[in-house]
Scaffold this motif. Structure first.
Motif, short mmCIF file in Angstrom:
data_model
loop_
_atom_site.label_atom_id
_atom_site.label_comp_id
_atom_site.label_asym_id
_atom_site.label_seq_id
_atom_site.Cartn_x
_atom_site.Cartn_y
_atom_site.Cartn_z
N VAL A 1 26.02 -35.42 20.58
CA VAL A 1 25.75 -34.32 21.49
C VAL A 1 24.88 -33.30 20.75
CG1 VAL A 1 26.81 -32.44 22.82
CG2 VAL A 1 27.91 -34.68 22.72
N LYS A 2 23.87 -32.78 21.44
CA LYS A 2 23.01 -31.76 20.85
C LYS A 2 23.87 -30.55 20.44
CE LYS A 2 19.07 -32.99 23.75
NZ LYS A 2 18.26 -32.57 24.93
N PRO A 3 23.61 -29.99 19.26
CA PRO A 3 24.44 -28.87 18.79
C PRO A 3 24.55 -27.71 19.78
CG PRO A 3 23.08 -29.67 17.01
CD PRO A 3 22.62 -30.39 18.25
N ASP A 4 23.46 -27.40 20.47
CA ASP A 4 23.49 -26.28 21.40
C ASP A 4 24.07 -26.66 22.77
OD1 ASP A 4 21.18 -27.83 21.77
OD2 ASP A 4 20.07 -26.16 22.65
N HIS A 5 24.54 -27.89 22.91
CA HIS A 5 25.14 -28.37 24.16
C HIS A 5 26.64 -28.66 24.01
CE1 HIS A 5 21.50 -29.37 26.70
NE2 HIS A 5 20.98 -28.90 25.58
N ILE A 6 27.18 -28.48 22.83
CA ILE A 6 28.57 -28.84 22.57
C ILE A 6 29.53 -28.11 23.51
CG2 ILE A 6 30.44 -28.69 20.88
CD1 ILE A 6 28.30 -29.49 18.75
#
Length: 111
Positions: free
Chosen positions: A10-15
């Motif tokens: 998962v993209k870090p800014d989407h966690i």
């Protein structure tokens, strides 16, 4: 019963958004997963976004095909599509499967 384990990132800014979506999965998605043979399904995620999924099924391909045939899966995959790193397919088509190297129950049974 086939045991299946997969990974995605998962993209870090989407966690936070990913966690929120999975805290309240749509009821029709939950029912579709169960109806198509996804049993004992869990998803685990590290703080850096590494995601590990696990489920049991009688037939992996039949379970994947069953979900692909549902309308709700298409909607869910579209809603989740932007959350993942490095995939250009729906997430359920981009699983990186892990090989089981130890199973306690199998080894205990063999004693």
């Amino acid at each position: 019963m086939q045991r299946v384990c997969f990974e995605l990132r998962v993209k870090p800014d989407h966690i936070d958004a990913y966690r929120a979506a999975h805290a309240a999965v749509w009821p029709d998605m939950l029912r579709a997963l169960k109806a198509t043979g996804w049993n004992n399904y869990s998803i685990f995620m590290r703080p850096d976004g590494l995601l590990i999924g696990y489920f049991e099924t009688e037939n992996l391909q039949a379970s994947l095909d069953g979900m692909a045939a549902t309308e709700v899966n298409g909607r869910w995959q579209a809603a989740m599509a932007d959350h993942f790193v490095g995939i250009d397919l729906p997430a359920d088509q981009a699983f990186s499967y892990l090989t089981e190297v130890f199973n306690l129950d199998e080894q205990i049974s063999a004693l």
